[in-house]
Structures are given as C-alpha cells and as structure tokens.
Design an enzyme around this catalytic site. Structure first.
Site, PDB file in Angstrom:
ATOM      1  N   GLY A  50     -74.355   2.709 -23.227  1.00 48.88           N
ATOM      2  CA  GLY A  50     -73.018   2.516 -22.685  1.00 48.88           C
ATOM      3  C   GLY A  50     -73.000   1.405 -21.658  1.00 48.88           C
ATOM      4  O   GLY A  50     -73.813   0.475 -21.715  1.00 48.88           O
ATOM      5  N   LYS A 105     -73.601  14.432 -26.022  1.00 41.79           N
ATOM      6  CA  LYS A 105     -72.296  14.216 -25.379  1.00 41.79           C
ATOM      7  C   LYS A 105     -71.728  12.893 -25.891  1.00 41.79           C
ATOM      8  O   LYS A 105     -72.070  11.826 -25.402  1.00 41.79           O
ATOM      9  CB  LYS A 105     -72.487  14.168 -23.858  1.00 41.79           C
ATOM     10  CG  LYS A 105     -71.301  14.661 -23.051  1.00 41.79           C
ATOM     11  CD  LYS A 105     -69.993  13.968 -23.311  1.00 41.79           C
ATOM     12  CE  LYS A 105     -69.752  12.788 -22.397  1.00 41.79           C
ATOM     13  NZ  LYS A 105     -68.535  12.024 -22.786  1.00 41.79           N
ATOM     14  N   TRP A 107     -68.424   4.754 -27.635  1.00 39.57           N
ATOM     15  CA  TRP A 107     -67.432   4.840 -28.720  1.00 39.57           C
ATOM     16  C   TRP A 107     -67.600   3.796 -29.812  1.00 39.57           C
ATOM     17  O   TRP A 107     -66.952   3.874 -30.834  1.00 39.57           O
ATOM     18  CB  TRP A 107     -66.013   4.750 -28.163  1.00 39.57           C
ATOM     19  CG  TRP A 107     -65.820   3.724 -27.073  1.00 39.57           C
ATOM     20  CD1 TRP A 107     -65.781   3.980 -25.731  1.00 39.57           C
ATOM     21  CD2 TRP A 107     -65.655   2.302 -27.197  1.00 39.57           C
ATOM     22  NE1 TRP A 107     -65.613   2.810 -25.021  1.00 39.57           N
ATOM     23  CE2 TRP A 107     -65.520   1.760 -25.892  1.00 39.57           C
ATOM     24  CE3 TRP A 107     -65.603   1.415 -28.287  1.00 39.57           C
ATOM     25  CZ2 TRP A 107     -65.344   0.400 -25.643  1.00 39.57           C
ATOM     26  CZ3 TRP A 107     -65.429   0.060 -28.042  1.00 39.57           C
ATOM     27  CH2 TRP A 107     -65.303  -0.432 -26.736  1.00 39.57           C
ATOM     28  N   ASN A 108     -68.452   2.823 -29.632  1.00 39.07           N
ATOM     29  CA  ASN A 108     -68.427   1.728 -30.615  1.00 39.07           C
ATOM     30  C   ASN A 108     -69.112   2.069 -31.937  1.00 39.07           C
ATOM     31  O   ASN A 108     -68.600   1.709 -32.988  1.00 39.07           O
ATOM     32  CB  ASN A 108     -68.946   0.420 -30.011  1.00 39.07           C
ATOM     33  CG  ASN A 108     -70.316   0.540 -29.396  1.00 39.07           C
ATOM     34  OD1 ASN A 108     -70.732   1.617 -28.990  1.00 39.07           O
ATOM     35  ND2 ASN A 108     -71.028  -0.553 -29.341  1.00 39.07           N
ATOM     36  N   GLU A 110     -79.624   1.986 -22.718  1.00 35.98           N
ATOM     37  CA  GLU A 110     -79.267   0.761 -23.441  1.00 35.98           C
ATOM     38  C   GLU A 110     -77.896   0.340 -22.930  1.00 35.98           C
ATOM     39  O   GLU A 110     -76.900   1.013 -23.177  1.00 35.98           O
ATOM     40  CB  GLU A 110     -79.286   1.033 -24.947  1.00 35.98           C
ATOM     41  CG  GLU A 110     -79.317  -0.241 -25.751  1.00 35.98           C
ATOM     42  CD  GLU A 110     -77.939  -0.773 -26.040  1.00 35.98           C
ATOM     43  OE1 GLU A 110     -77.427  -1.552 -25.195  1.00 35.98           O
ATOM     44  OE2 GLU A 110     -77.373  -0.401 -27.069  1.00 35.98           O
ATOM     45  N   LEU A 111     -77.866  -0.759 -22.173  1.00 36.50           N
ATOM     46  CA  LEU A 111     -76.690  -1.045 -21.349  1.00 36.50           C
ATOM     47  C   LEU A 111     -75.983  -2.358 -21.674  1.00 36.50           C
ATOM     48  O   LEU A 111     -75.388  -2.984 -20.806  1.00 36.50           O
ATOM     49  CB  LEU A 111     -77.108  -1.038 -19.875  1.00 36.50           C
ATOM     50  CG  LEU A 111     -77.903   0.206 -19.439  1.00 36.50           C
ATOM     51  CD1 LEU A 111     -78.268   0.111 -17.978  1.00 36.50           C
ATOM     52  CD2 LEU A 111     -77.120   1.476 -19.714  1.00 36.50           C
ATOM     53  N   GLU A 126     -70.081  -8.852 -19.190  1.00 43.30           N
ATOM     54  CA  GLU A 126     -69.834  -8.352 -20.537  1.00 43.30           C
ATOM     55  C   GLU A 126     -68.348  -8.023 -20.719  1.00 43.30           C
ATOM     56  O   GLU A 126     -67.778  -7.286 -19.928  1.00 43.30           O
ATOM     57  CB  GLU A 126     -70.676  -7.088 -20.794  1.00 43.30           C
ATOM     58  CG  GLU A 126     -70.514  -6.577 -22.211  1.00 43.30           C
ATOM     59  CD  GLU A 126     -71.369  -5.341 -22.508  1.00 43.30           C
ATOM     60  OE1 GLU A 126     -71.181  -4.315 -21.843  1.00 43.30           O
ATOM     61  OE2 GLU A 126     -72.207  -5.424 -23.426  1.00 43.30           O
ATOM     62  N   CYS A 179     -72.879  -4.104 -28.364  1.00 42.42           N
ATOM     63  CA  CYS A 179     -73.771  -4.423 -27.248  1.00 42.42           C
ATOM     64  C   CYS A 179     -74.527  -5.718 -27.499  1.00 42.42           C
ATOM     65  O   CYS A 179     -74.901  -6.411 -26.571  1.00 42.42           O
ATOM     66  CB  CYS A 179     -74.739  -3.271 -27.028  1.00 42.42           C
ATOM     67  SG  CYS A 179     -75.578  -2.743 -28.522  1.00 42.42           S
TER      68      CYS A 179
HETATM   69  P1  NAI Z   1     -69.166   4.320 -20.425  1.00 45.61           P
HETATM   70  O1  NAI Z   1     -70.511   3.788 -20.152  1.00 45.61           O
HETATM   71  O2  NAI Z   1     -68.349   4.747 -19.269  1.00 45.61           O
HETATM   72  O3  NAI Z   1     -69.267   5.569 -21.423  1.00 45.61           O
HETATM   73  C1  NAI Z   1     -70.346   5.809 -22.295  1.00 45.61           C
HETATM   74  C2  NAI Z   1     -70.655   7.292 -22.318  1.00 45.61           C
HETATM   75  O4  NAI Z   1     -71.131   7.701 -21.051  1.00 45.61           O
HETATM   76  C3  NAI Z   1     -69.457   8.186 -22.600  1.00 45.61           C
HETATM   77  O5  NAI Z   1     -69.881   9.283 -23.391  1.00 45.61           O
HETATM   78  C4  NAI Z   1     -69.050   8.650 -21.215  1.00 45.61           C
HETATM   79  O6  NAI Z   1     -68.340   9.848 -21.221  1.00 45.61           O
HETATM   80  C5  NAI Z   1     -70.388   8.805 -20.542  1.00 45.61           C
HETATM   81  N1  NAI Z   1     -70.402   8.687 -19.087  1.00 45.61           N
HETATM   82  C6  NAI Z   1     -69.633   7.902 -18.297  1.00 45.61           C
HETATM   83  N2  NAI Z   1     -69.963   8.062 -16.992  1.00 45.61           N
HETATM   84  C7  NAI Z   1     -70.987   8.958 -16.954  1.00 45.61           C
HETATM   85  C8  NAI Z   1     -71.774   9.534 -15.892  1.00 45.61           C
HETATM   86  N3  NAI Z   1     -71.592   9.208 -14.618  1.00 45.61           N
HETATM   87  N4  NAI Z   1     -72.736  10.413 -16.239  1.00 45.61           N
HETATM   88  C9  NAI Z   1     -72.957  10.735 -17.520  1.00 45.61           C
HETATM   89  N5  NAI Z   1     -72.244  10.252 -18.541  1.00 45.61           N
HETATM   90  C10 NAI Z   1     -71.267   9.364 -18.274  1.00 45.61           C
HETATM   91  O7  NAI Z   1     -68.420   3.219 -21.289  1.00 45.61           O
HETATM   92  P2  NAI Z   1     -66.857   3.025 -21.598  1.00 45.61           P
HETATM   93  O8  NAI Z   1     -66.040   3.356 -20.414  1.00 45.61           O
HETATM   94  O9  NAI Z   1     -66.548   3.728 -22.844  1.00 45.61           O
HETATM   95  O10 NAI Z   1     -66.800   1.450 -21.826  1.00 45.61           O
HETATM   96  C11 NAI Z   1     -66.826   0.588 -20.716  1.00 45.61           C
HETATM   97  C12 NAI Z   1     -67.660  -0.642 -20.980  1.00 45.61           C
HETATM   98  O11 NAI Z   1     -68.972  -0.267 -21.325  1.00 45.61           O
HETATM   99  C13 NAI Z   1     -67.208  -1.514 -22.122  1.00 45.61           C
HETATM  100  O12 NAI Z   1     -66.193  -2.364 -21.743  1.00 45.61           O
HETATM  101  C14 NAI Z   1     -68.480  -2.240 -22.473  1.00 45.61           C
HETATM  102  O13 NAI Z   1     -68.630  -3.369 -21.638  1.00 45.61           O
HETATM  103  C15 NAI Z   1     -69.546  -1.237 -22.167  1.00 45.61           C
HETATM  104  N6  NAI Z   1     -70.045  -0.557 -23.365  1.00 45.61           N
HETATM  105  C16 NAI Z   1     -71.289  -0.858 -23.796  1.00 45.61           C
HETATM  106  C17 NAI Z   1     -71.781  -0.269 -24.943  1.00 45.61           C
HETATM  107  C18 NAI Z   1     -73.127  -0.586 -25.457  1.00 45.61           C
HETATM  108  O14 NAI Z   1     -73.357  -0.461 -26.656  1.00 45.61           O
HETATM  109  N7  NAI Z   1     -74.088  -0.940 -24.628  1.00 45.61           N
HETATM  110  C19 NAI Z   1     -70.980   0.651 -25.742  1.00 45.61           C
HETATM  111  C20 NAI Z   1     -69.683   0.931 -25.188  1.00 45.61           C
HETATM  112  C21 NAI Z   1     -69.250   0.330 -24.041  1.00 45.61           C
END
Ligand code: NAI
Ligand code: MG
Length: 492
Positions: free
Chosen positions: A228, A175, A151-152, A250-251, A385, A284
């Site tokens: 994510g 997605k 979402w960022n 990219e985590l 993080e 990130c």
């Molecule tokens: P998330 O990693 O859960 O979500 C990111 C995407 O992955 C969303 O589209 C979500 O629907 C999808 N997703 C979630 N679980 C999945 C699965 N098992 N299989 C396939 N797709 C899946 O991140 P969320 O909950 O929005 O944020 C949680 C934390 O993630 C934040 O607090 C932050 O620390 C981190 N984050 C890191 C980002 C980065 O740029 N590396 C960006 C956003 C969040």
C-alpha cells in the site's frame, strides 16, 4: 443488495458493531454491495480463530507435503473460478477485464508454486566444533500473520502473501482494502472448498484505522505483510517496532523508465505507454518518470502523444478499452491535485490534463491519459507517487545522467531500460537502485521471481524461493549425545 460479513473460523460472521459500509463500482459509481465494518472485537475473534488453528487441530498436524497438496488443490479451484473472480474485481475496482482476466488466471500459479515449495525447505546439520554434540537447524512458521492488501490488484497481492505464508505453515488474518473487499471474501470460500481447515485463513473487512491498526498491534499477531502507501507502511512499521515484529512492506514507487537513442524505437514507445497508462497508472510499478535521451526526445514525445492520444477510454468490462476509471474517489481527487501541482511547478502539459467524459461514458471518475514534458527531477510531479495516468517526461544527455536522475529518488521499486547495447543494459542494471530492473520490457512479474523494494519502496521480497523465508524463522537444535557433568560456570 449483496451484503458481505467477515469470514472467521470457516464461516460468515456479522460485524460486532452491527454496521456495514458501501462499496461502489468505479465505472458506474453505483453502490453494489455492503461490507462488514470491523472493529477491535472482530480483530480479537479472527486472531483467536487463527491462533487456535495454528496451535492445535488439523492444520498444525499436517506435514509440509500435505499442506502443499492443499495449496495445489486450491490452485485448481482458483483456475476454475478465474473468470468469475475477474468480473468481481472489475465490478469493485474498475480495472480492465482484459487485465483482471489474465491476472486471476495467473493467480493459481502462486498457490501451485508455493504448494510445491512447502516440502522443499531444508535445514542443515552443522559440523559441531566439539565432541558429543549433534547440532541441526530447522525452519518453523511464525504463527498468526496479518496480510493487508490495497485496492489495485486485491487477489494478486493477496496471493503473493498468502501462498508463501500457508506453505510455511502459518495461519492468517486477511484485511483487504475498504474499497475492494468483495473478491477476498469470495476467495476465502474457495480456500474452504480446497479443504484447508477452518480458522487457518480468516478475512476481516473495514477501515485501516478501525481494523488494520488493531490487527497489526494485536499481541498474538507475529508478522505483517503489507502492500500500500508509504504513509500507511510507515505507520505499520512503527507499530511493529513496538512489538519487535517482522514485516514485509511493499510501498510503491516513482520508477524511472529510461529510453536510450539506440533503443528499438517503437518497442520503447509501447513500453513507455504500458508503464504508465496500463491499469490507468494505478500500479506500484508504474514507470511514471520517463527519461528520454535528448537526441530522440522530440521525436519520441511526438509518437508517445500520438499513441496515448488514441487510447480508448471507457467501460472496463469491454475488451476494447485501454484506459478505465480511477478506482476510488479520493484517488481521483489526488490525481487532479497532482495535475495542478505539475503545472504550478512549471511542467508543460502536452496531452490530457483533465477529467474525461465522452459520449456513452458512465460515471465521473475518468482522467485523460496525461503527459507532462519539460519536467525536471526536482519537481513534485517527479518525486511523489501519483498512482494515476500521469506521465512525467525528463530529458537526459549521457548514461551517467540517466543513472544519476534515475536514482535521485526516495523510492526504489522498479526501473526500465530501453537499449540495444548489451554492455549498457548490464551497466544500467548494475547501477540502478531498484528491486526490479527490466531491460527492453516493462511490467513483467512472475511467481518465481523475487519482487520488492529498495529504499523507501519497502522491506522483504515476495514471490520466488526467498518469499517463503519471510514467513519462517530458524531454530538451532543442540543435542548432547555424550553427556558430561562439565563445569557449569563456563560456556559450553
Ligand atoms: P493505504 O495504504 O491507506 O491502504 C492500503 C491498505 O492498508 C488498506 O487495506 C487499508 O485499509 C490499510 N491501512 C491503512 N492504514 C492502516 C494502518 N494504519 N494500519 C493498518 N492498515 C492500514 O492506501 P490507499 O489509501 O488505498 O491509497 C493511497 C495511496 O497509496 C495511493 O494514492 C497510492 O499512491 C498508494 N498505493 C500504493 C499501492 C501499491 O501497490 N504499493 C497500492 C494502492 C495504493
Ligand atoms: Mg469498490
């Protein structure tokens, strides 16, 4: 109220479940649209459309040059639509219009760059070590790729994946995050306008477990590119392992931003601020661990508190705002949790440390720019993080200390170094274990420069020439032009 369906095979498709979920404006807290809640049936439809587009029809028949031209046309449309897309992003994710305006304008460059790169991927003719053989290599697309975004920065992170994926000739199912689906759905309409055939890019909305997971597991999906959390990234990697499927991940990170006593003081202060309070820390590459050499530590901290304390908090649509709301409610709670964690572990809060509500402030998702001093690198606030406007300041003595502390972390996405000593800049850049090192700058990214993580920050690279190869596979072709009926029981 606006209602968004999936986008499958070039058209709007209601969810198989018939149900929708709300998306809100993080600033006002108001629900402004409803979004299709996808399930496995929707995944099957979208993947089938992408598979058909890959295997036959107009897209499959295009030569790379023609594909590239379509991406360049898309770049022009994206440029035209940038202001509208920026407003949409702000409405759905609450980031500053100043940042999203610049970001959506810059977005076009990824489509232009990879459009140009589409017909510059070359194979090789190999000097075969036996007579009568012509051996060459070619690069072929993988098939249907799943592109999963957070979402960022929804559209930017999509561009990093979609532009090289399409340039390479794949088809895609996108997605977006359940918190910010609208911009991707509006974006795929532009792809249609650019003349990219139906089915080449499809967009499914919904939750990670309900749509993301079945998409990754689908037997016809050949690759996943994901940005994510490391938690979801690990789940995706595990699912990919079951299919022996390549991934780009990219985590995120816990990047060190390292200030030496010989740095340009004011530039380093601004660099430290931009590393953590820009984008409300929801990035990130946040420089969330600020390492400051002990000789300037107190003076630096004082100036940091001064500048961060003056940041204007408020309406992300105002060009005057510096710090906007936290995008999601769970994220807001996570940030507050980590403030408590930092205090429990013995860090000293020297600025902020609580939710912000000022006069004329709408919504309830603001957190004051927060600085913790007396942080040691073993504390949870230094190791995990947070993804919010929370800075941990750690003092160090020598260059060796800075390297040791900087690298003492599971992540390795980025690092910053502030120094006027060129030798030190080079030594630090060599020693820091991170996919990106910035010297005397921070948060710089470009379509032409590879981006990705060391260690737990991920796999693979986005942007730059390497990125197209994340979406290609190599084939070696052997042609015997002098046939012979040689002994079939030994290797040829
Ligand atoms: P998330 O990693 O859960 O979500 C990111 C995407 O992955 C969303 O589209 C979500 O629907 C999808 N997703 C979630 N679980 C999945 C699965 N098992 N299989 C396939 N797709 C899946 O991140 P969320 O909950 O929005 O944020 C949680 C934390 O993630 C934040 O607090 C932050 O620390 C981190 N984050 C890191 C980002 C980065 O740029 N590396 C960006 C956003 C969040
Ligand atoms: Mg939203």
């Amino acid at each position: 109220m606006k209602k968004y369906n999936h986008f499958i095979n070039g058209g709007s498709v209601p969810p198989a479940s018939g149900t929708y979920f709300d998306t809100d404006n993080p600033y006002t807290g108001e629900v402004w649209a409803q979004v299709a809640r996808g399930n496995t049936q929707d995944v099957d439809r979208a993947v089938a459309a992408a598979k058909a587009a890959f295997e036959g029809g107009d897209w499959a028949a295009l030569r790379p040059t023609a594909r590239g031209k379509l991406l360049v046309r898309l770049a022009e449309i994206v440029e035209r639509e940038a202001p509208r897309l920026a407003e949409l992003e702000v409405r759905d994710n609450g980031k500053l219009i100043a940042e999203m305006g610049a970001q959506t304008k810059y977005l076009a460059e990824w489509y232009r760059y990879f459009g140009g790169l589409a017909d510059k991927v070359e194979g090789a003719v190999l000097p075969a070590d036996r007579p009568g053989i012509f051996n060459y290599t070619k690069h072929e697309p993988l098939g249907v790729v799943a592109l999963i975004t957070p979402w960022n920065s929804p559209l930017l992170l999509l561009a990093w994946k979609l532009a090289p994926a399409l340039a390479a000739g794949n088809t895609a199912v996108v997605k977006p995050s359940e918190f910010t689906s609208a911009s991707s759905l509006e974006f795929v309409e532009l792809i249609k306008e650019a003349g990219i055939p139906d089915g080449v890019v499809n967009c499914l909305t919904g939750f990670g477990q309900e749509v993301g997971a079945p998409l990754v597991e689908h037997p016809d999906v050949a690759k996943v590119a994901f940005t994510g959390s490391d938690f979801a990234g690990q789940k995706i990697y595990e699912a990919a392992a079951k299919k022996i499927m390549p991934v780009t991940l990219e985590l995120g990170g816990k990047s060190p931003n390292i200030v030496f006593e010989d740095a340009d003081f004011e530039a380093a202060v601004m660099g430290a601020i931009s590393g953590i309070f820009a984008a409300t820390g929801q990035t990130c590459i946040a420089g969330s661990r600020l390492l400051v050499q002990r000789s300037i530590h107190d003076k630096f901290l004082k100036r940091l508190i001064e500048v961060a304390g003056e940041a204007t908090i408020g309406d992300p649509m105002s060009m005057e705002t510096h710090v906007g709301p936290v995008t999601t409610k769970p994220q807001f709670e996570k940030v507050l949790h980590y403030i408590n964690v930092a205090i429990e572990d013995g860090a000293k809060c020297v600025l902020g440390g609580k939710p912000f509500s000022g006069e004329g402030i709408k919504g309830t998702r603001f957190i004051e720019p927060t600085i913790f001093a007396n942080v040691t690198n073993d504390m949870r606030i230094a190791q995990q993080e947070v993804f919010g406007p929370i800075l941990s300041v750690i003092a160090f003595d020598t260059e060796e200390d800075a390297i040791r502390i900087g690298n003492d972390i599971d992540f390795g996405l980025a690092a910053g170094v502030w120094t006027s000593n060129i030798g030190r800049a080079m030594r630090m850049s060599d020693q820091l274990k991170a996919g990106t090192v910035w010297v005397n700058t921070y948060r710089a990214v470009s379509f032409m420069s590879p981006f990705g993580g060391y260690k737990r920050s991920g796999q693979g690279r986005e942007s730059g020439q390497d990125a197209i190869h994340e979406f290609l596979q190599v084939k070696s072709v052997w042609i015997a032009h002098e046939t012979s009926a040689a002994n079939p029981f030994i290797m040829r």
